[in-house]
Design an enzyme around this catalytic site. Structure first.
Site, PDB file in Angstrom:
ATOM      1  CG  ASP A  49      -6.757  -2.263  -7.725  1.00 20.85           C
ATOM      2  OD1 ASP A  49      -7.052  -1.051  -7.664  1.00 20.85           O
ATOM      3  OD2 ASP A  49      -5.588  -2.671  -7.710  1.00 20.85           O
ATOM      4  CG  ASN A  71       3.329  -7.477  -2.550  1.00 15.37           C
ATOM      5  OD1 ASN A  71       3.112  -6.740  -3.514  1.00 15.37           O
ATOM      6  ND2 ASN A  71       2.353  -8.058  -1.878  1.00 15.37           N
ATOM      7  CG  HIS A 113       0.500  -5.496  -5.307  1.00 11.86           C
ATOM      8  ND1 HIS A 113      -0.019  -5.448  -4.033  1.00 11.86           N
ATOM      9  CD2 HIS A 113       0.582  -4.207  -5.694  1.00 11.86           C
ATOM     10  CE1 HIS A 113      -0.252  -4.193  -3.693  1.00 11.86           C
ATOM     11  NE2 HIS A 113       0.106  -3.421  -4.682  1.00 11.86           N
ATOM     12  CD  GLU A 119      -1.479  -8.445  -2.805  1.00 12.07           C
ATOM     13  OE1 GLU A 119      -0.316  -8.131  -3.111  1.00 12.07           O
ATOM     14  OE2 GLU A 119      -2.172  -7.766  -2.011  1.00 12.07           O
TER      15      GLU A 119
END
Ligand code: F6R
Length: 263
Positions: A84, A155, A157, A162
């Protein structure tokens, strides 16, 4: 300078979870184990690696640099794809992932920069869908990913997929979660400077990799590690989708594994 990969003998394997989990006494043992596997692939021939940024992979990259300096590894036949990159960030941006990879790995080994790819979208007027498709096509043209290294966000991800990311998602522009932007605030000199979007491999792109090695270190990861292994697979916690993969391994230090011992 010597570099000797050590087998993961110091790790405890947990059998009661939904994928192989190795708990190392120290994170260095896990770093070395994954680095040794990568060194083995590099020695075997043309290799396609997918790489993350962040705190998690730093030790692996350090071991790979040691292996290169000790002439135990060469990246001459390697191709890399990063997972990413923030949107609108130039290759030389101090908080961008291109520069980070350069500092943490690329500048220290014999990797041909033409074969070191990051998903990229620098200008708002670029065709986003075309850029994403081009990244997927480049991975396919390279023969697919042999080994993908992964960290996990607090979280859940993976890459910048996400919560809410579909199991079938491919490389695309994503909105960053508030906690992900908060984690990047220091690097960008304040949360107001952190991009709100990124371009990321999708969940399906990640799951297409032939091997996936996931690492999580520290007490702040123990909750998400437990969710990843125990929660029903769902978009709420994209790392749960890894459980369907045929060759995935999870490496933890004791702190990250603390939530598992309690069960
Ligand atoms: C970064 C990436 C992220 C990180 C994750 C964990 O390229 O893809 O998914 O792997 O946010 O970050 P660290 O390792 O800093 O805890």
């Amino acid at each position: 300078m010597g570099w000797r990969a050590q087998a993961p003998l110091d790790m405890k394997k947990l059998f009661h979870t939904s994928l192989p989990v190795f708990v190392a006494d120290t994170r260095e043992v896990a770093d070395l184990s994954v680095a040794a596997e990568i060194v083995g692939l590099l020695a075997a021939g043309e290799t396609v690696l997918a790489l993350p940024t962040g705190r998690t992979p730093v030790g692996i990259y350090r071991e790979l640099i040691h292996a290169y300096r000790a002439r135990k590894a060469s990246f001459a036949r390697a191709t890399t794809f990063n997972l990413d990159e923030f949107l609108g960030v130039a290759p030389d941006h101090p908080a961008g992932f291109a520069r980070w990879m350069e500092e943490q790995l690329f500048a220290h080994v014999d990797l041909d920069r033409a074969r070191a790819r990051l998903p990229r979208l620098e200008n708002a007027d670029e065709d986003r869908a075309a850029a994403a498709r081009a990244y997927e096509a480049a991975i396919e043209a390279a023969g697919g990913i042999d080994l993908l290294v992964l960290g996990i966000g607090r979280n859940g991800h993976i890459g910048f997929n996400e919560p809410g990311s579909a199991r079938t998602s491919r490389t695309r522009v994503v909105d960053l979660a508030p906690e992900t932007r908060a984690d990047a605030a220091a690097a960008f000199g304040g949360i107001e400077h952190v991009p709100t979007q990124a371009i990321s491999m999708g969940v399906a792109t990640i799951l297409d990799a032939r091997r996936i090695r996931v690492l999580a270190f520290g007490a702040h990861k123990s909750d998400v590690v437990r969710r990843m292994l125990i929660d029903p697979p769902s978009e709420d916690c994209p790392s749960t989708f890894l459980r369907g993969h045929p060759d995935v391994k999870l490496f933890l230090d004791r702190e990250a594994a603390a939530g598992l011992d309690a069960r």
